[in-house]
Design a protein around this motif. Structure first.
Motif, PDB file in Angstrom:
ATOM      1  N   ILE A  73     -78.071  77.465  11.514  1.00 51.59           N
ATOM      2  CA  ILE A  73     -77.093  78.464  11.102  1.00 51.59           C
ATOM      3  C   ILE A  73     -76.531  78.052   9.750  1.00 51.59           C
ATOM      4  CG2 ILE A  73     -75.221  77.299  12.362  1.00 51.59           C
ATOM      5  CD1 ILE A  73     -74.143  80.139  13.040  1.00 51.59           C
ATOM      6  N   SER A  74     -76.321  79.026   8.889  1.00 51.82           N
ATOM      7  CA  SER A  74     -75.794  78.745   7.553  1.00 51.82           C
ATOM      8  C   SER A  74     -74.345  78.312   7.633  1.00 51.82           C
ATOM      9  CB  SER A  74     -75.924  80.003   6.687  1.00 51.82           C
ATOM     10  OG  SER A  74     -75.151  81.056   7.242  1.00 51.82           O
ATOM     11  N   TRP A  75     -73.831  77.809   6.503  1.00 53.77           N
ATOM     12  CA  TRP A  75     -72.462  77.300   6.499  1.00 53.77           C
ATOM     13  C   TRP A  75     -71.451  78.386   6.872  1.00 53.77           C
ATOM     14  CZ3 TRP A  75     -68.720  79.447   3.461  1.00 53.77           C
ATOM     15  CH2 TRP A  75     -69.169  80.276   2.418  1.00 53.77           C
ATOM     16  N   SER A  76     -71.754  79.636   6.487  1.00 54.54           N
ATOM     17  CA  SER A  76     -70.828  80.734   6.758  1.00 54.54           C
ATOM     18  C   SER A  76     -71.025  81.345   8.139  1.00 54.54           C
ATOM     19  CB  SER A  76     -71.014  81.821   5.707  1.00 54.54           C
ATOM     20  OG  SER A  76     -72.320  82.363   5.814  1.00 54.54           O
ATOM     21  N   GLY A  77     -72.153  81.040   8.746  1.00 53.79           N
ATOM     22  CA  GLY A  77     -72.465  81.635  10.044  1.00 53.79           C
ATOM     23  C   GLY A  77     -73.154  82.975   9.956  1.00 53.79           C
ATOM     24  N   THR A  78     -73.412  83.460   8.753  1.00 60.01           N
ATOM     25  CA  THR A  78     -73.979  84.798   8.608  1.00 60.01           C
ATOM     26  C   THR A  78     -75.496  84.827   8.752  1.00 60.01           C
ATOM     27  OG1 THR A  78     -74.033  84.503   6.214  1.00 60.01           O
ATOM     28  CG2 THR A  78     -72.110  85.620   7.152  1.00 60.01           C
ATOM     29  N   THR A  79     -76.119  83.670   8.605  1.00 60.70           N
ATOM     30  CA  THR A  79     -77.580  83.602   8.716  1.00 60.70           C
ATOM     31  C   THR A  79     -77.967  82.618   9.814  1.00 60.70           C
ATOM     32  OG1 THR A  79     -77.834  84.056   6.355  1.00 60.70           O
ATOM     33  CG2 THR A  79     -79.734  83.119   7.509  1.00 60.70           C
ATOM     34  N   THR A  80     -78.831  83.067  10.702  1.00 58.88           N
ATOM     35  CA  THR A  80     -79.344  82.200  11.758  1.00 58.88           C
ATOM     36  C   THR A  80     -80.860  82.335  11.826  1.00 58.88           C
ATOM     37  OG1 THR A  80     -79.079  83.934  13.435  1.00 58.88           O
ATOM     38  CG2 THR A  80     -77.261  82.387  13.177  1.00 58.88           C
ATOM     39  N   TYR A  81     -81.524  81.280  12.268  1.00 57.38           N
ATOM     40  CA  TYR A  81     -82.957  81.380  12.497  1.00 57.38           C
ATOM     41  C   TYR A  81     -83.351  80.444  13.617  1.00 57.38           C
ATOM     42  CZ  TYR A  81     -82.549  78.037   8.580  1.00 57.38           C
ATOM     43  OH  TYR A  81     -82.163  77.029   7.734  1.00 57.38           O
ATOM     44  N   TYR A  82     -84.456  80.808  14.260  1.00 58.86           N
ATOM     45  CA  TYR A  82     -84.858  80.180  15.510  1.00 58.86           C
ATOM     46  C   TYR A  82     -86.349  79.857  15.508  1.00 58.86           C
ATOM     47  CZ  TYR A  82     -80.441  82.170  17.076  1.00 58.86           C
ATOM     48  OH  TYR A  82     -79.105  82.493  17.208  1.00 58.86           O
ATOM     49  N   ALA A  83     -86.675  78.825  16.252  1.00 59.29           N
ATOM     50  CA  ALA A  83     -88.075  78.562  16.533  1.00 59.29           C
ATOM     51  C   ALA A  83     -88.602  79.656  17.459  1.00 59.29           C
ATOM     52  CB  ALA A  83     -88.227  77.197  17.191  1.00 59.29           C
ATOM     53  N   ARG A  85     -89.645  65.112  17.304  1.00 54.96           N
ATOM     54  CA  ARG A  85     -88.437  65.929  17.286  1.00 54.96           C
ATOM     55  C   ARG A  85     -88.788  67.281  16.657  1.00 54.96           C
ATOM     56  NH1 ARG A  85     -82.829  63.088  15.713  1.00 54.96           N
ATOM     57  NH2 ARG A  85     -83.813  61.669  17.231  1.00 54.96           N
ATOM     58  N   GLU A  86     -88.367  68.364  17.306  1.00 57.42           N
ATOM     59  CA  GLU A  86     -88.735  69.688  16.821  1.00 57.42           C
ATOM     60  C   GLU A  86     -87.518  70.570  16.595  1.00 57.42           C
ATOM     61  OE1 GLU A  86     -91.247  71.642  19.682  1.00 57.42           O
ATOM     62  OE2 GLU A  86     -89.617  71.936  21.114  1.00 57.42           O
ATOM     63  N   PHE A  87     -87.669  71.463  15.663  1.00 60.65           N
ATOM     64  CA  PHE A  87     -86.620  72.402  15.305  1.00 60.65           C
ATOM     65  C   PHE A  87     -86.391  73.403  16.425  1.00 60.65           C
ATOM     66  CE2 PHE A  87     -84.053  75.017  12.628  1.00 60.65           C
ATOM     67  CZ  PHE A  87     -84.401  76.329  12.910  1.00 60.65           C
ATOM     68  N   HIS A 127     -90.369  79.571  20.067  1.00 61.62           N
ATOM     69  CA  HIS A 127     -90.351  79.304  21.500  1.00 61.62           C
ATOM     70  C   HIS A 127     -88.971  79.454  22.131  1.00 61.62           C
ATOM     71  CE1 HIS A 127     -90.023  75.402  19.341  1.00 61.62           C
ATOM     72  NE2 HIS A 127     -89.052  75.180  20.196  1.00 61.62           N
ATOM     73  N   VAL A 128     -87.918  79.688  21.334  1.00 66.15           N
ATOM     74  CA  VAL A 128     -86.588  79.908  21.909  1.00 66.15           C
ATOM     75  C   VAL A 128     -86.004  81.258  21.496  1.00 66.15           C
ATOM     76  CG1 VAL A 128     -86.161  77.425  21.940  1.00 66.15           C
ATOM     77  CG2 VAL A 128     -85.248  78.819  20.048  1.00 66.15           C
ATOM     78  N   LYS A 129     -86.686  81.942  20.605  1.00 67.65           N
ATOM     79  CA  LYS A 129     -86.170  83.213  20.101  1.00 67.65           C
ATOM     80  C   LYS A 129     -85.981  84.195  21.255  1.00 67.65           C
ATOM     81  CE  LYS A 129     -87.852  83.970  16.100  1.00 67.65           C
ATOM     82  NZ  LYS A 129     -88.750  84.327  14.982  1.00 67.65           N
ATOM     83  N   GLY A 130     -84.813  84.824  21.284  1.00 65.77           N
ATOM     84  CA  GLY A 130     -84.504  85.768  22.349  1.00 65.77           C
ATOM     85  C   GLY A 130     -83.853  85.134  23.564  1.00 65.77           C
ATOM     86  N   ARG A 131     -83.895  83.797  23.642  1.00 64.82           N
ATOM     87  CA  ARG A 131     -83.283  83.104  24.780  1.00 64.82           C
ATOM     88  C   ARG A 131     -82.095  82.243  24.348  1.00 64.82           C
ATOM     89  NH1 ARG A 131     -86.045  79.253  27.469  1.00 64.82           N
ATOM     90  NH2 ARG A 131     -87.343  78.673  25.667  1.00 64.82           N
ATOM     91  N   PHE A 132     -82.175  81.661  23.154  1.00 66.19           N
ATOM     92  CA  PHE A 132     -81.119  80.768  22.663  1.00 66.19           C
ATOM     93  C   PHE A 132     -80.350  81.467  21.543  1.00 66.19           C
ATOM     94  CE2 PHE A 132     -83.260  76.388  23.655  1.00 66.19           C
ATOM     95  CZ  PHE A 132     -83.472  76.805  24.954  1.00 66.19           C
ATOM     96  N   MET A 149     -77.978  78.597  25.670  1.00 65.06           N
ATOM     97  CA  MET A 149     -79.369  78.579  26.127  1.00 65.06           C
ATOM     98  C   MET A 149     -79.454  79.355  27.441  1.00 65.06           C
ATOM     99  SD  MET A 149     -80.395  74.639  25.269  1.00 65.06           S
ATOM    100  CE  MET A 149     -79.354  73.963  26.562  1.00 65.06           C
ATOM    101  N   ASN A 150     -80.174  80.446  27.415  1.00 66.95           N
ATOM    102  CA  ASN A 150     -80.367  81.287  28.599  1.00 66.95           C
ATOM    103  C   ASN A 150     -81.822  81.237  29.036  1.00 66.95           C
ATOM    104  OD1 ASN A 150     -77.653  82.088  28.381  1.00 66.95           O
ATOM    105  ND2 ASN A 150     -78.201  83.837  27.088  1.00 66.95           N
ATOM    106  N   SER A 151     -82.049  81.646  30.269  1.00 67.72           N
ATOM    107  CA  SER A 151     -83.416  81.713  30.815  1.00 67.72           C
ATOM    108  C   SER A 151     -84.165  80.418  30.569  1.00 67.72           C
ATOM    109  CB  SER A 151     -84.172  82.896  30.192  1.00 67.72           C
ATOM    110  OG  SER A 151     -83.491  84.104  30.420  1.00 67.72           O
ATOM    111  N   LEU A 152     -83.532  79.329  30.913  1.00 68.07           N
ATOM    112  CA  LEU A 152     -84.130  78.019  30.639  1.00 68.07           C
ATOM    113  C   LEU A 152     -85.416  77.819  31.422  1.00 68.07           C
ATOM    114  CD1 LEU A 152     -80.866  75.968  30.428  1.00 68.07           C
ATOM    115  CD2 LEU A 152     -82.637  76.009  28.670  1.00 68.07           C
TER     116      LEU A 152
END
Length: 121
Positions: A51-61, A45-47, A63-68, A83-86
């Motif tokens: 998203i933080s509890w407030s929604g103000t901070t997000t981070y991505y793996a 299983r991979e990350f 391999h999905v950055k810029g698409r998800f 999820m775009n450009s699948l």
């Protein structure tokens, strides 16, 4: 206790988009960071995103950055994964999770049952 139910998976073609939803029960949803993970057959299983509890901070793996894009609506107790450009390599069961946030599965206390995403080439 938080119960999580994912929806929105399906079979799409490469280049298409899908939006996954994760509905949470419990009045404490807004106090948890939320994450999306995925697991392909025979793989760990991979990350994917968090998203933080407030929604103000997000981070991505990488391999999905810029698409998800991950987002949450605390008024609706729901977290989303747009999820775009699948790609075929995005094929996996996608899980949402609630916890303290972070990149690892151990940082999440509650998990949904998963929703299948299949991308054909």
């Amino acid at each position: 206790q938080v119960q999580l139910v994912e929806s929105g998976g399906g079979l799409v073609q490469a280049g298409d988009s899908l939006r996954l939803s994760c509905a949470a029960s419990g009045r404490t949803f807004s106090s948890y960071a939320m994450g999306w993970f995925r697991q392909a057959p025979g793989k760990e299983r991979e990350f994917v995103a968090a998203i933080s509890w407030s929604g103000t901070t997000t981070y991505y793996a990488d391999h999905v950055k810029g698409r998800f894009t991950i987002a949450r609506d605390n008024a609706k107790n729901t977290v989303y994964l747009q999820m775009n450009s699948l790609k075929p390599e995005d094929t996996a069961v996608y899980f949402c999770a609630a916890g303290s946030g972070g990149w690892g599965t151990a940082e999440y206390d509650y998990w949904g049952q998963g929703t299948q995403v299949t991308v054909s080439s």
